[in-house]
Design an enzyme around this catalytic site. Structure first.
Site, PDB file in Angstrom:
ATOM      1  N   LYS A 228    -137.701  51.474  32.187  1.00  0.00           N
ATOM      2  CA  LYS A 228    -136.672  51.717  31.182  1.00  0.00           C
ATOM      3  C   LYS A 228    -136.953  51.408  29.801  1.00  0.00           C
ATOM      4  CE  LYS A 228    -132.755  52.426  34.298  1.00  0.00           C
ATOM      5  NZ  LYS A 228    -131.422  52.016  34.530  1.00  0.00           N
ATOM      6  N   ARG A 262    -134.224  50.084  42.585  1.00  0.00           N
ATOM      7  CA  ARG A 262    -134.408  51.503  42.221  1.00  0.00           C
ATOM      8  C   ARG A 262    -135.512  51.902  41.526  1.00  0.00           C
ATOM      9  NH1 ARG A 262    -132.700  55.488  38.679  1.00  0.00           N
ATOM     10  NH2 ARG A 262    -132.024  57.531  39.711  1.00  0.00           N
TER      11      ARG A 262
END
Length: 288
Positions: A228, A262
């Site tokens: 991210k 995840r």
């Protein structure tokens, strides 16, 4: 598959049925795309994935929403194809009840709702009716708070919290109340504090550092930091060079209490998870 919370960390591998994934790994629901998705799913399972998460709409900061018709066209063929190839649970990453139900009908096992049951009023009832596990995520994403940088991607700026952890916890519990009111059982619920969703770079770092405070909510926890932008802006690296940064967040997150991570890079992160588990979840010695 029965998940024994607290015994080890479970790895959720990401399969993107999108053309515009921020991580550059999106797969179209074409014949070639489905073959690639099946191969990728099989490789992820071989590499250590316990769960696969399939989504048809990019959730990167600044991404454009797609219609329910388009999301169905992307997701359902991929869920069908992957279901025939692997035995692990499949999660469908959607906030639309119609997409979730169609995916459950063709072999999905979980629902992963990035809007915490708040976007579609039918979602909580669907989850209750189907009795499936549901990931309830915290999300304060607003397009006005996003700034874009070509190399590093979008990030949120100017997002204000009175008390980050307390505010996220309170809003997660509000979503839990929606679930319980609709008849969802407590054992179906998994919480995701929403790293990267409506939080600044500094807020994301704090969220991971203080992740253990979410244990007080009483539900299993999912952490999704993979590749991210907060990692990119911290290290000044594009998405394809964020594996080490992701590894650091996964290790810290597990130490702070994450039950599921995840990730895109399943092979590397499964190893990180196993090593971190060996340190933080080791059995106490018989003769200390």
């Amino acid at each position: 598959m029965i998940l024994a919370w607290g015994e080890r960390t479970y790895v959720m591998g990401i399969l993107n049925a999108t053309p515009d994934s921020f991580s550059g790994d999106g797969l179209w629901a074409s014949a070639d795309g489905l073959a690639l998705a099946v191969a990728q799913a099989q490789q992820m399972v071989a590499d250590g994935a316990d769960i696969l998460d399939i989504g048809g709409e990019s959730t990167r900061p600044g991404s454009q929403p797609v219609s329910a018709v388009e999301e169905l066209a992307r997701v359902i063929p991929m869920v069908e194809a992957v279901r025939t190839a692997v035995a692990v649970p499949i999660s469908v990453d959607t906030y639309r009840a119609a997409v979730a139900e169609a995916a459950l009908d063709v072999g999905a096992d979980w629902v992963n709702d990035v809007w915490g049951l708040r976007m579609d009023p039918l979602m909580a009832g669907l989850v209750a009716r189907r009795g499936c596990p549901v990931v309830i995520m915290h999300n304060r994403s607003k397009p006005k708070d996003v700034v874009q940088e070509q190399r590093l991607g979008g990030r949120f700026v100017g997002v204000a919290y009175d008390d980050l952890i307390a505010d996220v916890s309170r809003e997660l519990l509000e979503s839990v109340e929606l679930a319980l009111a609709a008849g969802v059982r407590t054992e179906q619920i998994i919480l995701d504090p929403g790293v990267g969703f409506g939080k600044t770079v500094v807020q994301n770092l704090q969220l991971i550092d203080e992740f253990e405070r979410f244990r007080e909510l009483g539900y299993p926890l999912l952490l999704g930091p993979s590749r991210k932008s907060f990692i990119g802006y911290t290290l000044d690296l594009p998405p394809e060079e964020r594996v080490e940064g992701t590894a650091a967040t996964v290790a810290i997150g597990i130490d702070r209490g994450a039950d599921i991570v995840r990730v895109h890079d399943v092979r590397a992160m499964a190893r990180v998870a196993r090593m971190t588990d060996a340190i933080v979840r080791r059995e106490p010695p018989e003769n200390p």
